[in-house]
Design a protein around this motif. Structure first.
Motif, PDB file in Angstrom:
ATOM      1  N   ALA A  64      36.078 -14.522   7.066  1.00 18.08           N
ATOM      2  CA  ALA A  64      36.340 -14.824   8.321  1.00 18.08           C
ATOM      3  C   ALA A  64      37.917 -15.170   7.999  1.00 18.08           C
ATOM      4  N   ARG A  65      38.395 -14.090   9.641  1.00 12.78           N
ATOM      5  CA  ARG A  65      39.452 -14.122   9.312  1.00 12.78           C
ATOM      6  C   ARG A  65      39.666 -15.154  11.231  1.00 12.78           C
ATOM      7  N   ILE A  66      40.964 -15.169  12.340  1.00 16.24           N
ATOM      8  CA  ILE A  66      40.959 -14.865  13.260  1.00 16.24           C
ATOM      9  C   ILE A  66      41.029 -13.340  14.347  1.00 16.24           C
ATOM     10  N   GLU A  67      40.776 -13.414  15.423  1.00 13.13           N
ATOM     11  CA  GLU A  67      40.906 -11.992  16.453  1.00 13.13           C
ATOM     12  C   GLU A  67      41.068 -12.336  18.108  1.00 13.13           C
ATOM     13  N   GLU A  68      42.464 -11.916  17.852  1.00 12.43           N
ATOM     14  CA  GLU A  68      42.938 -12.459  19.475  1.00 12.43           C
ATOM     15  C   GLU A  68      41.489 -11.501  20.242  1.00 12.43           C
ATOM     16  N   ARG A  69      41.213 -11.613  21.311  1.00 16.25           N
ATOM     17  CA  ARG A  69      40.856 -11.023  22.620  1.00 16.25           C
ATOM     18  C   ARG A  69      40.882 -11.279  23.792  1.00 16.25           C
ATOM     19  N   TYR A  70      41.309 -10.107  24.840  1.00 15.92           N
ATOM     20  CA  TYR A  70      41.569 -10.985  26.060  1.00 15.92           C
ATOM     21  C   TYR A  70      40.936 -10.421  27.008  1.00 15.92           C
ATOM     22  N   ASN A  71      40.597 -10.751  27.741  1.00 18.32           N
ATOM     23  CA  ASN A  71      38.891 -11.282  28.928  1.00 18.32           C
ATOM     24  C   ASN A  71      39.722 -10.783  30.040  1.00 18.32           C
ATOM     25  N   PRO A  72      38.815  -9.946  30.612  1.00 15.32           N
ATOM     26  CA  PRO A  72      39.455  -9.409  31.925  1.00 15.32           C
ATOM     27  C   PRO A  72      39.143 -10.891  33.287  1.00 15.32           C
ATOM     28  N   GLN A  73      40.002 -10.958  33.773  1.00 15.35           N
ATOM     29  CA  GLN A  73      39.904 -12.078  35.456  1.00 15.35           C
ATOM     30  C   GLN A  73      39.412 -10.952  35.980  1.00 15.35           C
ATOM     31  N   ILE A  74      38.203 -10.428  37.163  1.00 19.96           N
ATOM     32  CA  ILE A  74      38.457  -9.803  38.096  1.00 19.96           C
ATOM     33  C   ILE A  74      38.249 -10.404  39.733  1.00 19.96           C
ATOM     34  N   ASN A  75      39.162 -10.024  40.020  1.00 18.48           N
ATOM     35  CA  ASN A  75      39.475 -10.637  41.685  1.00 18.48           C
ATOM     36  C   ASN A  75      39.790  -8.901  42.578  1.00 18.48           C
ATOM     37  N   SER A  76      38.524  -9.274  43.522  1.00 15.77           N
ATOM     38  CA  SER A  76      38.633  -8.060  44.759  1.00 15.77           C
ATOM     39  C   SER A  76      38.606  -8.642  45.720  1.00 15.77           C
ATOM     40  N   VAL A  77      39.470  -7.635  46.642  1.00 18.43           N
ATOM     41  CA  VAL A  77      39.055  -7.910  48.091  1.00 18.43           C
ATOM     42  C   VAL A  77      37.150  -8.630  48.776  1.00 18.43           C
ATOM     43  N   ARG A  78      36.713  -7.061  47.975  1.00 21.43           N
ATOM     44  CA  ARG A  78      35.200  -7.717  48.910  1.00 21.43           C
ATOM     45  C   ARG A  78      34.908  -8.254  48.161  1.00 21.43           C
ATOM     46  N   ARG A  79      35.328  -9.457  46.784  1.00 18.96           N
ATOM     47  CA  ARG A  79      34.523 -10.323  46.514  1.00 18.96           C
ATOM     48  C   ARG A  79      35.123 -11.574  47.090  1.00 18.96           C
ATOM     49  N   ALA A  80      36.174 -11.404  47.997  1.00 23.91           N
ATOM     50  CA  ALA A  80      35.898 -12.750  48.814  1.00 23.91           C
ATOM     51  C   ALA A  80      35.926 -12.934  50.191  1.00 23.91           C
ATOM     52  N   GLU A  81      34.623 -12.177  50.602  1.00 25.63           N
ATOM     53  CA  GLU A  81      34.735 -11.923  51.267  1.00 25.63           C
ATOM     54  C   GLU A  81      33.234 -12.694  51.811  1.00 25.63           C
TER      55      GLU A  81
ATOM     56  N   GLY B  68      35.162  -4.217  29.177  1.00 25.45           N
ATOM     57  CA  GLY B  68      35.402  -3.560  27.788  1.00 25.45           C
ATOM     58  C   GLY B  68      36.040  -2.494  27.996  1.00 25.45           C
ATOM     59  N   TYR B  69      35.664  -1.700  28.810  1.00 23.85           N
ATOM     60  CA  TYR B  69      36.386  -0.360  28.958  1.00 23.85           C
ATOM     61  C   TYR B  69      37.688  -0.154  29.587  1.00 23.85           C
ATOM     62  N   LEU B  70      37.920  -1.429  30.587  1.00 21.61           N
ATOM     63  CA  LEU B  70      38.977  -2.354  31.800  1.00 21.61           C
ATOM     64  C   LEU B  70      39.651  -2.581  30.619  1.00 21.61           C
ATOM     65  N   SER B  71      39.213  -3.462  29.295  1.00 21.92           N
ATOM     66  CA  SER B  71      40.448  -4.225  28.704  1.00 21.92           C
ATOM     67  C   SER B  71      40.794  -2.978  27.968  1.00 21.92           C
ATOM     68  N   HIS B  72      40.708  -2.543  27.597  1.00 20.38           N
ATOM     69  CA  HIS B  72      41.013  -0.707  26.616  1.00 20.38           C
ATOM     70  C   HIS B  72      41.956  -0.252  27.203  1.00 20.38           C
ATOM     71  N   VAL B  73      41.312   0.402  27.958  1.00 23.53           N
ATOM     72  CA  VAL B  73      42.472   0.923  28.468  1.00 23.53           C
ATOM     73  C   VAL B  73      43.919  -0.117  29.223  1.00 23.53           C
ATOM     74  N   LEU B  74      43.977  -0.593  29.781  1.00 22.84           N
ATOM     75  CA  LEU B  74      45.033  -1.689  30.144  1.00 22.84           C
ATOM     76  C   LEU B  74      45.376  -2.582  28.845  1.00 22.84           C
ATOM     77  N   GLN B  75      44.651  -2.823  28.071  1.00 16.22           N
ATOM     78  CA  GLN B  75      44.989  -3.228  26.649  1.00 16.22           C
ATOM     79  C   GLN B  75      45.948  -4.936  26.925  1.00 16.22           C
ATOM     80  N   GLY B  76      44.646  -5.598  28.000  1.00 20.07           N
ATOM     81  CA  GLY B  76      46.265  -6.220  28.037  1.00 20.07           C
ATOM     82  C   GLY B  76      47.231  -7.042  28.876  1.00 20.07           C
ATOM     83  N   GLN B  77      47.834  -6.151  29.906  1.00 23.36           N
ATOM     84  CA  GLN B  77      48.414  -6.134  31.133  1.00 23.36           C
ATOM     85  C   GLN B  77      47.850  -6.142  32.089  1.00 23.36           C
ATOM     86  N   ARG B  78      48.872  -6.564  32.569  1.00 27.49           N
ATOM     87  CA  ARG B  78      48.403  -7.040  34.364  1.00 27.49           C
ATOM     88  C   ARG B  78      48.081  -6.099  34.831  1.00 27.49           C
ATOM     89  N   PHE B  79      47.971  -6.069  35.882  1.00 22.09           N
ATOM     90  CA  PHE B  79      46.513  -4.667  37.083  1.00 22.09           C
ATOM     91  C   PHE B  79      46.960  -5.272  38.417  1.00 22.09           C
TER      92      PHE B  79
END
Length: 160
Positions: free
Chosen positions: A143-160, A78-89
């Motif tokens: 009721a209303r529809i809300e757009e959300r951004y869900n982070p997809q995390i990839n790191s070098v450590r996960r690949a190991e 949630g914090y990462l989503s807040h900081v990046l606001q949907g931007q790619r990193f």
């Protein structure tokens, strides 16, 4: 000597026809051996029960730790989503992309028409029906529809 063997030895100390004891010393020794075996089995059962209780406590501790770690993970996402606001990193070691999703937010259940409620063990709103109605351009009060951004995390450590 097994309990079965001890039982057979005890039977051999007693005459089957008369019930007379043939060898008192052997019978006493076998009965003491039998009592020891049974006592040891009782202790083994008790130890096993204690082990089971200890394992149950450890399961509860691990479950609580897992829940805390899951909560921490969701908080960090949630914090990462807040900081990046949907931007790619992306760096050499880590990459964060966002997958767009939609979720129905029910602001006031009392205002949502009964057409969108489903019968369950407990009463609740059929969020899929509400979402489909809203996407189709229908107005669903409460009721209303809300757009959300869900982070997809990839790191070098996960690949190991």
């Amino acid at each position: 000597m097994t309990i079965y063997e001890i039982e057979r030895g005890i039977e051999e100390c007693v005459d089957e026809e008369t019930g007379e004891i043939l060898d008192y010393e052997k019978l006493d020794m076998l009965q003491m051996e039998r009592d020891k075996k049974i006592e040891n089995i009782v202790f083994l059962i008790e130890n096993t029960e204690n082990e089971i209780e200890g394992l149950k406590r450890q399961e509860e501790i691990f479950k609580a730790r897992r829940k805390a770690a899951e909560k921490k993970r969701e908080s960090l996402k949630g914090y990462l989503s807040h900081v990046l606001q949907g931007q790619r990193f992306e760096t050499v070691r880590a990459k964060v992309t966002f997958r767009k999703s939609e979720a129905v937010v029910v602001e006031d259940e009392a205002k949502v028409p009964k057409d969108y409620w489903v019968e369950k063990v407990t009463e609740g709103i059929d969020l899929t029906a509400v979402k489909n109605a809203l996407k189709a351009g229908k107005s669903v009060e409460g009721a209303r529809i809300e757009e959300r951004y869900n982070p997809q995390i990839n790191s070098v450590r996960r690949a190991e």
